[in-house]
Design an enzyme around this catalytic site. Structure first.
Site, PDB file in Angstrom:
ATOM      1  N   LYS A  42      -7.114  -7.283   3.306  1.00 49.50           N
ATOM      2  CA  LYS A  42      -6.216  -6.628   3.569  1.00 49.50           C
ATOM      3  C   LYS A  42      -6.195  -5.171   2.914  1.00 49.50           C
ATOM      4  CE  LYS A  42      -2.915  -9.977   5.680  1.00 49.50           C
ATOM      5  NZ  LYS A  42      -3.430 -10.089   6.637  1.00 49.50           N
ATOM      6  N   GLU A  76       6.792  -4.657   5.997  1.00 46.34           N
ATOM      7  CA  GLU A  76       7.472  -7.217   5.851  1.00 46.34           C
ATOM      8  C   GLU A  76       6.255  -8.106   4.794  1.00 46.34           C
ATOM      9  OE1 GLU A  76       6.006  -5.712   8.544  1.00 46.34           O
ATOM     10  OE2 GLU A  76       5.139  -7.240   8.733  1.00 46.34           O
ATOM     11  N   SER A  99     -12.611 -14.743   3.294  1.00 40.38           N
ATOM     12  CA  SER A  99     -11.766 -13.688   3.624  1.00 40.38           C
ATOM     13  C   SER A  99     -11.329 -12.941   2.194  1.00 40.38           C
ATOM     14  CB  SER A  99     -10.780 -13.401   4.948  1.00 40.38           C
ATOM     15  OG  SER A  99     -10.116 -15.143   4.703  1.00 40.38           O
TER      16      SER A  99
END
Lengths: 440, 467
Positions: A135, A157, A424
């Site tokens: 991310k 968010e 990931s």
């Protein structure tokens, strides 16, 4: 509407209207159109210089800055080189790139057949990044973009808190004010992540409307953005949402695939044969796949969350069970009931617990370029434990879905096939959940 | 491979009889817990029961001379170090040293280790320019101040520098044919790294941890169990866990490998750990050259037992223009007695098999140390660091719990990096250090671990008011 039959990988992805075949687009209120257009032109002027991209892909390291002679360059070109350099430096020194391509020996041995048979399993170690997931690649780039645009404030968010923590992290690093919207129910379940975001000096605002979960937090964040668009940038965490977000986030995550190509060449002198990644919104998968979309000999496999089973009604297997509709500004597959109401998805992993999926994935599925399967909570938990004990790497529950699919995939692959799985994220955040279900 | 069997029950419980012994000259040395130690020291023939003996030898402080660089051959760093263990274990340690040296010379082993460090652990770790942290200090001094860099050991697999050593030693254990690895851990970071390395290499793993550490670092305990390792609870503190691990090792010397997490213990352990951690300093030298064309002016690291500090310092010991600063845990303040500053307030003695500085009371009893950071809570310290202190090559100072907490919080807010509470001690010292440095000097702080494991501790300390 673009004709599905003629759309292919050769068409620009996305086209000028932000469409991937019939998917994507900009289904937003009039008030947001200007902000999105502004964002798109800023992105293009900074990051998508075609010539630069070609040079970048030829360079030895995808993330090190190229040395250009600054003489005679226009102000614009200079400024975007500076921006690219700043981003490359942040990816290297702050995030810790490049992430290794790790040969998982014991996992490979598990799938070995007879004498010397079986595929070879490699893990792309996005779990080693700062904050423990892919991310941050996107968060860092978007924070730098926001600064470039002169924005002092960022909104986002978050569901379980991972994207919120990544956003708060980069805002602290780059000195931006940060406001994270989180459903009140989610805040209760994720108190530690809320605390982390506050430690990083972010404001966490509770959203009580609707079901007080992710989709309501998303609406609040968008509302804040529309109200404060002069000063504020909205950091979307995945390849979903209105154009230009799916394209931008894909571009920022594409470093994963670029590095993989180079590392595969170094390690075995070729390309990967199969790429496997979990799909929630789809950003880590697009990040790995994008580089190889035009390589027809590379198979692309996305793995979604089947939750308690795709027939149970409690899952998040959007591409398997969903239908086409519009969610969060984009046309894509999504989980909806007969009245077109969004179905509340379920997955043991918060990051896959999303009723939609990025429009580009919908497109790749439709044209048959990528294959999508799903894996249950139970299978993911088994893979979580298995990889921990075979390789000493604790994968995130999201990642565990991709790893679980290897059980079905590897027996079908010829000897020596090179499989690259996108690891990931790391699973520290999931241990408590997992231990409830596992016998350890 | 030769294996040692213990004669009788040398490894027995503490028998806390204290003796006042006098040597030939009539001088008395303070001895404690003497039951049957086996070490010969001058004319005092005593037999060690186990590793918890502490006494003060009546030697003079060494005059400072041109520095003999500590080597792994001798096992001694000046007067520190050594191999104070029962006679029967000396043979085992010699075997270990042999395997260690073979591994160092073996090209294949080195290549395998290099690949694992790159692909598994994620090396090299970046040298990160902490711009906002540097700005913070500069803003308090008219825009002048040093440039602060963080060596990002927090980005290593499992989140701390411990993996450098755990992986290399696990590979050695495998070479030696051992099937199982035993170790002790304070903060859990070393236990975690060892469990991960053992999972990767297919070895069994047993981790000893103190009960109170298991509680305050419970997230690490869960991770260790998930990786397939056994966790054994020990009453007391880290030092007791370390003793238990040693006892367990000795119970089956052929099958077990005792993996020291830090640069303490009998030779060759401190040398081995330092060798494997020295990659930190080696990378730093190269990266400093790339970034600013020179060397660091000051390197700073926290000191619990000393592995991350030695890992960073060792490369620069010969470079007299590089200042080496170690920061110990001041706990609740030095006057309170609840701290862990062995080098600052301790005295020299023998502990866990080596001569080193250690925290002991007036009767020579080892003090239970305290720090908010579990990984700093050790009453001794690596012998090589004791040597660096005594020879004046390195400086040691102290940061207390409160200062560490503030530094933790500050780095979160300014750089978005959550340091471990251990590393926060090194960061805390910047408050006092920076004003003394001139503009543009280069400071490298070893960010030895990430602080996710400490979020709960910090949370409970109530640093935050809920909105």
């Amino acid at each position: 509407m673009a004709d599905r039959a003629t759309a292919s990988v050769q068409s620009p992805r996305p086209d000028s209207a932000g469409r991937y075949g019939r998917f994507g687009g900009k289904y937003v209120p009039e008030t947001l159109m200007h902000a999105l257009t502004q964002l798109e032109s800023a992105f293009h002027s900074l990051a998508s210089d075609a010539q630069f991209q070609v040079l970048l892909s030829l360079s030895l390291s995808p993330i090190l800055p190229l040395q250009f002679s600054q003489k005679g360059l226009s102000q614009n070109r200079k400024s975007f080189h500076l921006w690219q350099n700043e981003l490359a430096e942040a990816l290297r020194d702050y995030v810790g790139r490049e992430s290794p391509l790790y040969f998982a020996e014991r996992l490979t041995r598990r799938y070995a057949r007879g004498g010397d048979g079986g595929p070879e399993v490699y893990l792309k170690r996005e779990d080693l990044n700062h904050t423990g997931a892919h991310k941050i690649n996107n968060a860092v780039a978007q924070a730098l973009l926001a600064k470039k645009l002169g924005k002092r404030r960022v909104v986002a968010e978050t569901g379980a808190g991972q994207h919120g923590v990544a956003t708060a992290t980069v805002c602290a690093r780059f000195g931006l004010d940060c406001v994270v919207y989180m459903g009140a129910r989610d805040m209760e379940r994720q108190a530690l992540n809320v605390f982390r975001m506050r430690l990083l000096d972010a404001q966490v605002r509770a959203v009580h409307s609707g079901t007080a979960t992710l989709k309501d937090a998303t609406s609040e964040a968008i509302r804040d953005w529309v109200t404060n668009v002069e000063t504020t940038h909205y950091i979307l965490g995945s390849v979903a949402g209105p154009h230009p977000y799916p394209m931008m986030v894909r571009e920022f995550q594409a470093v994963i695939g670029k590095e993989t190509r180079k590392q595969a060449l170094e390690k075995w002198g070729g390309k990967p044969d199969v790429l496997v990644a979990c799909v929630g919104g789809g950003s880590n998968a697009m990040g790995l796949f994008h580089e190889f979309i035009d390589d027809k000999d590379v198979r692309l496999i996305g793995v979604e969350a089947a939750g308690l089973g795709v027939e149970s009604g409690k899952h998040a297997a959007t591409l398997t069970k969903g239908e086409v509709g519009v969610l969060h500004g984009a046309m894509s597959y999504l989980l909806q009931d007969d009245d077109g109401q969004i179905i509340e998805p379920h997955s043991i992993s918060a990051g896959l617990d999303y009723p939609g999926v990025g429009p580009e994935h919908s497109f790749l599925k439709d044209i048959g370029r990528a294959e999508y399967y799903s894996v249950t909570d139970e299978e993911a938990l088994e893979a979580f434990k298995r990889v921990s004990q075979l390789e000493g790497i604790i994968p995130a529950l999201e990642t565990s879905h991709a790893l679980a699919y290897l059980e079905k995939l590897c027996p079908t692959l010829p000897n020596g096939t090179k499989v690259v799985v996108n690891c990931s994220g790391r699973g520290d955040k999931d241990v408590e959940t997992a231990l409830k279900y596992l016998n350890v | 491979m030769a294996w040692c069997k213990l004669q009788g029950a040398i490894v027995s419980c503490h028998s806390r009889t204290r003796h006042e012994l006098t040597d030939e000259k009539g001088a008395s040395s303070r001895l404690l817990e003497v039951v049957q130690p086996v070490v010969t020291r001058e004319t005092i023939k005593i037999m060690l029961p186990e590793l918890t003996i502490a006494y003060v030898p009546s030697t003079q402080i060494v005059e400072s001379k041109p520095l003999p660089i500590p080597t792994s051959d001798s096992g001694k760093f000046g007067r520190f170090g050594g191999k104070f263990v029962p006679e029967t274990l000396v043979a085992c340690l010699n075997q270990l040293e042999l395997h260690f040296e073979n591994a160092l010379r073996d090209q294949l082993f080195q290549a395998e280790l290099a690949v694992a460090l790159r692909d598994y652990v994620g090396r090299e770790t970046p040298l990160y320019h902490a711009e906002r942290l540097s700005e913070y200090y500069k803003s308090m001094n008219n825009g002048k101040g040093p440039d602060i860099y963080l060596k990002r050991e927090d980005l290593s697999h499992t989140g701390s520098h411990k993996m450098n050593n755990a992986l290399a030693q696990s590979m050695i254990a495998k070479r030696m044919g051992c099937k199982s690895v035993v170790t002790a851990t304070g903060s859990g970071q070393h236990g975690l790294a060892t469990a991960a390395a053992c999972a990767k290499l297919g070895l069994d793993c047993t981790v000893f941890m103190a009960a109170k550490d298991m509680q305050r670092q419970s997230s690490n305990v869960r991770l260790i169990k998930l990786l397939g390792a056994q966790v054994e609870k020990v009453e007391g503190g880290f030092k007791d866990a370390a003793s238990e691990a040693f006892r367990y090792w000795v119970g089956d010397l052929e099958r077990n490998y005792h993996l020291t997490g830090s640069a303490v213990g009998p030779h060759p352990c401190p040398a081995m750990v330092r060798e494997f951690q020295s990659v930190i300093g080696k990378e730093t030298r190269i990266q400093a050259l790339e970034k600013w064309g020179g060397k660091p002016d000051v390197v700073v690291a926290c000191v619990g037992t000393g592995s991350n500090a030695l890992g960073l310092f060792h490369e620069f010991i010969d470079d007299r223009d590089v200042r080496l600063i170690g920061v110990e845990a001041g706990g609740m303040g030095l006057e309170s007695g609840a701290h862990s500053s062995s080098l600052t307030t301790g005295e020299v003695g023998v502990y866990h098999g080596a001569i080193t500085y250690l925290l002991q009371d007036q009767d020579g009893q080892v003090i239970q140390p305290h720090s908010i950071a579990a990984g700093m809570e050790y009453p001794g310290v690596g012998p090589e660091l004791s040597f660096l202190k005594e020879s004046g090559r390195a400086e040691f100072c102290v940061a207390n719990d409160q200062e560490a907490l503030h530094a933790y919080e500050r780095l979160c807010k300014l750089e978005g990096i959550v340091p471990s509470l251990e590393a926060a001690h090194a960061l805390a010292i910047l408050d006092k250090l920076v004003p003394t440095l001139h503009n543009g000097s280069k400071v490298v702080v070893n960010c030895s671990g990430r602080g996710d494991k400490d979020a709960a501790t910090v949370f409970n300390r109530g640093l935050f008011d809920e909105e």
